[in-house]
Structure formats: structure tokens, C-alpha cells
Write a protein that holds these residues in place. Structure first.
Motif, PDB file in Angstrom:
ATOM      1  N   SER A 116       0.744  -1.094   0.139  1.00  0.00           N
ATOM      2  CA  SER A 116       0.012  -0.185  -0.052  1.00  0.00           C
ATOM      3  C   SER A 116       0.785   1.192  -0.002  1.00  0.00           C
ATOM      4  O   SER A 116       2.047   1.275   0.311  1.00  0.00           O
ATOM      5  CB  SER A 116      -0.857  -0.068   1.270  1.00  0.00           C
ATOM      6  OG  SER A 116       0.087  -0.003   2.465  1.00  0.00           O
ATOM      7  N   CYS A 149       2.926   3.968   1.035  1.00  0.00           N
ATOM      8  CA  CYS A 149       3.434   4.390   2.365  1.00  0.00           C
ATOM      9  C   CYS A 149       3.103   3.557   3.407  1.00  0.00           C
ATOM     10  O   CYS A 149       3.221   3.801   4.792  1.00  0.00           O
ATOM     11  CB  CYS A 149       3.328   5.923   2.655  1.00  0.00           C
ATOM     12  SG  CYS A 149       3.805   7.042   1.642  1.00  0.00           S
ATOM     13  N   THR A 156       0.287   2.512   4.362  1.00  0.00           N
ATOM     14  CA  THR A 156      -0.740   2.831   5.348  1.00  0.00           C
ATOM     15  C   THR A 156      -1.661   1.920   5.521  1.00  0.00           C
ATOM     16  O   THR A 156      -2.680   2.178   6.378  1.00  0.00           O
ATOM     17  CB  THR A 156      -1.524   4.405   4.544  1.00  0.00           C
ATOM     18  OG1 THR A 156      -1.473   3.802   3.046  1.00  0.00           O
ATOM     19  CG2 THR A 156      -0.671   5.480   4.513  1.00  0.00           C
ATOM     20  N   PRO A 159      -4.613   1.037   4.245  1.00  0.00           N
ATOM     21  CA  PRO A 159      -5.765   1.461   4.515  1.00  0.00           C
ATOM     22  C   PRO A 159      -7.315   0.754   4.329  1.00  0.00           C
ATOM     23  O   PRO A 159      -8.386   1.452   4.422  1.00  0.00           O
ATOM     24  CB  PRO A 159      -5.880   2.570   3.391  1.00  0.00           C
ATOM     25  CG  PRO A 159      -5.199   2.056   2.259  1.00  0.00           C
ATOM     26  CD  PRO A 159      -4.234   1.307   2.827  1.00  0.00           C
TER      27      PRO A 159
END
Ligand SMILES: Cc1cc2nc3c(=O)[nH]c(=O)nc-3n(C[C@H](O)[C@H](O)[C@H](O)COP(=O)(O)O)c2cc1C
Length: 238
Positions: A55, A57, A59, A61
Motif C-alpha cells: 500500500s 507508504c 498505510t 488503509p
């Protein structure tokens, strides 16, 4: 920096029955399932696999809600009611008319193959609506996963991450001879899903995945969608 966590533990090899090449070719969208649920330990292995998706960085999410049993039945009833009443509440548009050229042709080909396999003609709108509404029965799957995301900017980067996660989950299923089908159509009733599952408005519903043990003999699973030649998708530069 976040270091190693339990979710990055290696999968137990014994559970993986197919090689990578076999797995990617075994994966397809199944639209009929056997009723028996996926065993708890296996479910956890599948989710640990999906968690390895890349994903932006790191993250991560994705917020996935896995719905089974009585809650699955309740969600199915609510979605059928919302669909019958055309109570659409999408978080993201689905613009079929926006596809042009070869993209549009492929979209139409998929619909034609899907409905003709079920013996539904182009002009039989009632039969088409009936066939489409099986989406809200999760095609008989014992589980449905709903993939939610935080809305960051225009959402495109996060949606890309959710695509990576969803495909990793689908491949995890395929590697163990399970199956699933991604479903944008569930996202068209995002508020209904949030209401039934008690999810806050900050999380946006991108799509769902119904999954379980596919019924390989069912007519709905007879078709296999083709792909264009590599030259249609890939350009080499040297
Ligand atoms: C993000 C996404 C959303 C999809 N939404 C639906 C859907 O709502 N209903 C459905 O029956 N199939 C849906 N599909 C399945 C596609 O029709 C299918 O992936 C495509 O025709 C290629 O076939 P295959 O998955 O069997 O290779 C979706 C697929 C993706 C990737």
C-alpha cells in the motif's frame, strides 16, 4: 517506523495447495457456492495472507468487515429491500456510460456472455434484473467481505491499495481451492451496509467480495471470461 507484527508471520505452507502459476489461473469469479462455511483457522490464514498486500507508504488503509451467519442473512434482506426500492446510496459513482472504445466493448461482451450462459435474453429486462439481484444473496456464499476505506483526497490512491488487498485475498482463496467474486454492486448501497453493520460514515464502501467453497458444477460457474492479447495492454519501451 513500525516493525514486524504478527500479521507478517509466514503462512503455513501446508495450507497452500496450489503453486503461484496455478493459483492465478484458478482464480476466477465464482457465482454459486456450497453452503458450508470456511473453517475459522483457514479464515484467519486467508486474512493474514491478504494483510501482506502492498500500500502507499504502508498505510494499509483497508477496513474489511467479514459477515457470516445470521448477520449475513440480515444484510442480504436489507440489500434486497434497498435494491427493490432503488434506494441507491453509493459512496463512489459507477459510470458505465463513461467507458469508451475497447473498454466499452469488453464491458458489453462480459454482460452478453454472463446473461446468455444463464439463458437470459438481452430484451428480457425482468429476467436480467432477477439474475442481477442474486448479487444481494451473495450468490449463495456463506460469507461476504465488505471493503471500506477512509476518504483521503480524491480517494484514488487509497482505492488502488484496496484493489491490491482484494486481489491478494482472492488469490489466497484460489490457492486453497476456495473462491470469491468481487462486487461493486454492493457498494451502490453503502449506507444500507453501514446501517446494518453499525459502521461510521467516515468509512466509505468501495466493493464487496462474496466467498466460500465454490459449487463448480453450477451453471453460473460454467463460463470463464477471456483476456485480450498482451499487446492490447502492454507497451515495451527500450
Ligand atoms: C472491482 C470489481 C468489481 C466487480 N463487481 C462485480 C459485481 O458487482 N457483480 C458481479 O457479478 N461481478 C463483478 N465483478 C467481476 C467481474 O465481472 C469479473 O472479474 C470479470 O468479468 C473477469 O472475470 P473473472 O473474474 O472470472 O476473471 C467485479 C470485479 C471487480 C474486479
Amino acid at each position: 517506523m513500525v516493525h514486524n507484527q504478527t500479521s507478517s508471520a509466514p503462512a503455513s505452507r501446508a495450507d497452500i495447495t496450489l503453486s503461484f502459476a496455478e493459483t492465478v489461473r484458478a482464480r476466477r469469479s465464482f457465482r454459486a457456492f456450497k453452503p458450508e462455511p470456511v473453517a475459522d483457522g483457514l479464515m484467519r490464514d486467508l486474512l493474514l495472507d491478504a494483510q501482506q498486500a502492498p500500500s502507499n507508504c504502508n498505510t494499509q488503509p483497508w477496513n474489511m468487515h467479514v459477515v457470516s451467519g445470521a448477520k449475513r442473512d440480515e444484510l442480504s434482506r436489507a440489500l434486497h429491500a434497498a435494491n427493490d426500492a432503488r434506494r441507491l446510496t453509493p459512496d463512489f459513482n459507477w459510470d458505465e456510460g463513461g467507458f469508451r472504445g475497447r473498454y466499452d466493448e469488453r464491458r458489453r461482451e462480459q454482460g452478453a456472455i454472463y446473461y446468455s450462459n444463464l439463458g437470459v435474453t438481452r430484451d428480457d429486462h425482468e429476467a436480467r434484473a432477477r439474475a442481477a439481484s442474486v448479487n444481494f444473496s451473495f450468490f449463495g456464499a456463506p460469507h461476504v467481505a465488505l471493503l471500506f476505506m477512509p476518504l483521503v483526497g480524491d480517494g484514488v490512491r487509497v482505492a488502488g491499495d484496496l484493489g491490491m488487498y482484494g486481489q491478494t485475498f482472492l488469490l489466497a482463496l484460489a490457492s486453497r481451492k476456495l473462491g470469491g467474486v468481487p462486487q461493486t454492486v454492493l457498494g451502490l448501497y453503502a449506507q444500507t451496509v453501514r446501517d446494518v453493520l453499525g459502521i461510521c460514515d467516515d468509512l466509505k464502501l468501495l466493493y464487496g467480495i462474496s466467498f466460500g467453497h465454490p459449487d463448480e458444477t453450477a451453471p453460473a460457474n460454467r463460463v470463464r471470461m477471456g483476456r485480450d492479447d498482451l499487446g492490447q495492454s502492454v507497451t515495451f519501451h527500450t
